[in-house]
Design a protein around this motif. Structure first.
Motif, short mmCIF file in Angstrom:
data_model
loop_
_atom_site.label_atom_id
_atom_site.label_comp_id
_atom_site.label_asym_id
_atom_site.label_seq_id
_atom_site.Cartn_x
_atom_site.Cartn_y
_atom_site.Cartn_z
N GLN A 84 0.78 -1.65 0.14
CA GLN A 84 -0.11 -0.54 0.31
C GLN A 84 0.54 1.46 -0.02
O GLN A 84 2.08 1.30 0.67
N CYS A 85 1.03 2.07 -0.72
CA CYS A 85 1.03 3.69 -1.15
C CYS A 85 1.09 4.25 0.28
O CYS A 85 0.22 4.48 0.96
N PRO A 86 2.24 4.44 1.02
CA PRO A 86 2.32 4.91 2.23
C PRO A 86 2.44 6.79 2.13
O PRO A 86 2.05 7.44 3.50
N VAL A 87 2.20 7.34 0.40
CA VAL A 87 1.55 8.09 0.42
C VAL A 87 0.70 8.35 0.45
O VAL A 87 -0.26 9.52 0.72
N CYS A 88 -0.51 8.10 -0.49
CA CYS A 88 -1.94 8.33 -0.92
C CYS A 88 -2.86 7.07 -0.27
O CYS A 88 -3.99 6.94 -0.78
N GLY A 89 -1.87 6.09 -0.08
CA GLY A 89 -2.95 4.78 0.00
C GLY A 89 -3.06 3.66 -0.17
O GLY A 89 -3.68 2.82 -0.16
N ARG A 98 6.40 1.27 -8.38
CA ARG A 98 6.00 2.79 -7.82
C ARG A 98 4.25 2.99 -7.39
O ARG A 98 4.42 2.34 -8.33
N CYS A 99 4.13 3.90 -7.27
CA CYS A 99 2.74 4.69 -6.80
C CYS A 99 2.37 5.34 -8.00
O CYS A 99 3.01 5.92 -8.72
N TRP A 100 1.12 4.26 -9.02
CA TRP A 100 1.21 4.53 -10.32
C TRP A 100 -0.04 6.30 -9.98
O TRP A 100 0.18 6.74 -11.14
N GLN A 101 -0.58 6.30 -8.58
CA GLN A 101 -1.06 7.69 -8.62
C GLN A 101 -0.61 9.02 -8.02
O GLN A 101 -0.57 9.45 -8.80
N CYS A 102 0.91 8.32 -7.33
CA CYS A 102 1.12 10.11 -7.02
C CYS A 102 2.49 9.73 -7.00
O CYS A 102 3.65 10.39 -6.99
N GLY A 103 3.02 8.39 -7.85
CA GLY A 103 4.77 8.51 -7.80
C GLY A 103 5.16 8.10 -6.44
O GLY A 103 6.38 7.70 -6.93
ZN LIG Z 1 0.63 7.18 -4.14
#
Ligand SMILES: [Zn+2]
Length: 110
Positions: A84-89, A98-103
């Motif tokens: 799970q992305c620690p930045v945007c969840g 890498r998170c495709w949503q926020c990078g």
């Molecule tokens: Zn993210």
């Protein structure tokens, strides 16, 4: 008694067990030593009771390659768990780093 060489040791017995699974999955017979001691709460110096992995000398090179690959974090070879992305969840499959949503980057394992 066949000769063995030590190829890996770590104070975390779960980690050692994980590496052993990787090595055995690669078809390399692997011997675990100091496994029981590692879980104890005694007064032994930790370095003396770290779980260790030993293999036959002719397998050492291959086993070390498996470990090197694991240390590089080869996602496809290892079958990483979802994260799970620690930045945007946002939830991701393990093969993405890498998170495709926020990078954002995948959190380090361990
Ligand atoms: Zn993210």
């Amino acid at each position: 008694m066949a000769e063995r060489v030590r190829i890996f040791q770590h104070p975390d017995s779960l980690l050692v067990g994980h590496v052993r699974n990787l090595i055995e999955r690669a078809g390399i017979p692997c011997e675990l030593r100091n496994w029981m001691l590692a879980g104890g709460m005694g007064d032994l110096a930790p370095i003396d009771c770290e779980p260790e992995l030993w293999v036959a000398p002719h397998n050492a090179e291959r086993a070390e390659a498996v470990i090197a690959q694991w240390r590089r974090g080869d996602a496809l070879a290892e079958g990483l768990p979802d994260w799970q992305c620690p930045v945007c969840g946002e939830a991701h499959e393990g093969v993405f780093d890498r998170c495709w949503q926020c990078g954002g980057s995948r959190p380090e394992r361990e």
